[in-house]
Design a protein around this motif. Structure first.
Motif, mmCIF file in Angstrom:
data_model
loop_
_atom_site.group_PDB
_atom_site.id
_atom_site.type_symbol
_atom_site.label_atom_id
_atom_site.label_comp_id
_atom_site.label_asym_id
_atom_site.label_seq_id
_atom_site.Cartn_x
_atom_site.Cartn_y
_atom_site.Cartn_z
ATOM 1 N N THR B 24 0.892 -1.101 0.102
ATOM 2 C CA THR B 24 -0.018 -0.180 -0.076
ATOM 3 C C THR B 24 0.999 1.260 -0.072
ATOM 4 O OG1 THR B 24 -0.208 0.055 2.326
ATOM 5 C CG2 THR B 24 -1.742 -1.338 1.416
ATOM 6 N N PRO B 32 4.342 11.170 -1.194
ATOM 7 C CA PRO B 32 3.568 11.143 -2.445
ATOM 8 C C PRO B 32 4.378 11.761 -3.635
ATOM 9 C CG PRO B 32 2.235 12.111 -0.718
ATOM 10 C CD PRO B 32 3.588 11.762 -0.279
ATOM 11 N N GLU B 47 -2.413 4.467 -9.251
ATOM 12 C CA GLU B 47 -3.783 4.835 -9.675
ATOM 13 C C GLU B 47 -4.012 6.295 -9.882
ATOM 14 O OE1 GLU B 47 -5.995 2.794 -10.539
ATOM 15 O OE2 GLU B 47 -6.010 0.920 -9.136
ATOM 16 N N ASP B 49 -5.831 8.751 -8.900
ATOM 17 C CA ASP B 49 -5.603 9.618 -7.688
ATOM 18 C C ASP B 49 -4.540 9.394 -6.717
ATOM 19 O OD1 ASP B 49 -6.199 7.136 -6.357
ATOM 20 O OD2 ASP B 49 -8.292 7.705 -5.697
ATOM 21 N N SER B 51 -3.777 6.741 -4.889
ATOM 22 C CA SER B 51 -4.210 6.095 -3.792
ATOM 23 C C SER B 51 -3.700 4.636 -3.507
ATOM 24 C CB SER B 51 -5.791 6.054 -3.477
ATOM 25 O OG SER B 51 -6.183 5.285 -4.474
ATOM 26 N N ALA B 52 -3.284 4.342 -4.719
ATOM 27 C CA ALA B 52 -2.622 2.925 -4.683
ATOM 28 C C ALA B 52 -1.874 2.706 -5.667
ATOM 29 C CB ALA B 52 -3.749 1.783 -4.730
#
Lengths: 71, 139
Positions: B24, B32, B47, B49, B51-52
């Motif tokens: 994760t 980020p 992904e 966004d 997020s993963a």
């Protein structure tokens, strides 16, 4: 890149989705390409392939011509 | 890619092998911005966004129709090229399962010494090489 039962199945799938045909390879050739392209991916001293290195791999497994040009 | 990002990338791939799945975002411990740089350099695919992790090529971060049994584990691949690529990266033989997109039949391929059996199945590249990264998930 998807796997199909045969070229006949590829043709039917392309027609059904109204896709322009790309290129079809036999499983053995994909395996050969995968071995050349991915074999170093988990090496501790892995470095990113350059575009020239990747192009050379494609050429080495017989994938030449405009369709296989990375740029 | 600088040495620090390369080290981050190598740690994430090591986590993949340890966990048997893509880590994760929290598990990576990476900020980020660093993950976005790795994404932009095609060292991994996030992904949309962020997020993963969607892809640690040739491994997939999400379940797909391309399953690979190798080294005592089951892995998901992004496509048939990557399915064979997982075996190449692990340096082992194994088994690839997929579904023919035309007829829906389950296709089973055993790979030993870098050679598939049966070898009469075919793979189709829809896009020319110069367009592969326009939308790597579609490719």
């Amino acid at each position: 890149m998807n796997l199909f039962r045969s070229e006949e199945h590829v043709a039917r799938w392309l027609e059904e989705h109204d896709y322009e045909p790309g290129r079809t390879l036999r499983a053995g050739q994909i395996c050969e390409l995968a071995n050349a392209w991915w074999a170093d991916r988990l090496d501790p001293d892995w470095r990113p392939h350059t575009r020239e290195q990747n192009q050379a791999i494609l050429e080495r497994v017989g994938l030449t011509g405009p369709f296989w040009l990375l740029t | 890619m600088d040495d620090r990002d390369l080290a981050r990338r190598n740690r994430i791939y090591a986590q993949l092998l340890e966990l048997g799945r893509a880590p994760t975002i929290a598990e990576t411990g990476a900020d980020p911005d660093a993950l976005r740089r790795l994404h932009d350099e095609h060292a991994l695919v996030l992904e949309p966004d962020g997020s993963a992790i969607r892809m640690l090529a040739p491994f997939s971060g999400v379940a797909t129709p391309y399953r690979v049994q190798a080294a005592g584990r089951e892995w998901f691949a992004n496509c048939v090229w990557d399915a064979f690529g997982i075996l190449a990266a692990l340096g082992v033989g194994g088994h690839v399962s997929a579904t023919c997109l035309d007829c829906g039949d389950q296709l089973e391929v055993e790979v030993a010494d870098g050679r598939p059996k049966p070898d009469d199945l075919v793979a189709h590249f829809l896009l020319p090489a110069r367009r592969w990264w326009e939308d790597i998930v579609f490719t």
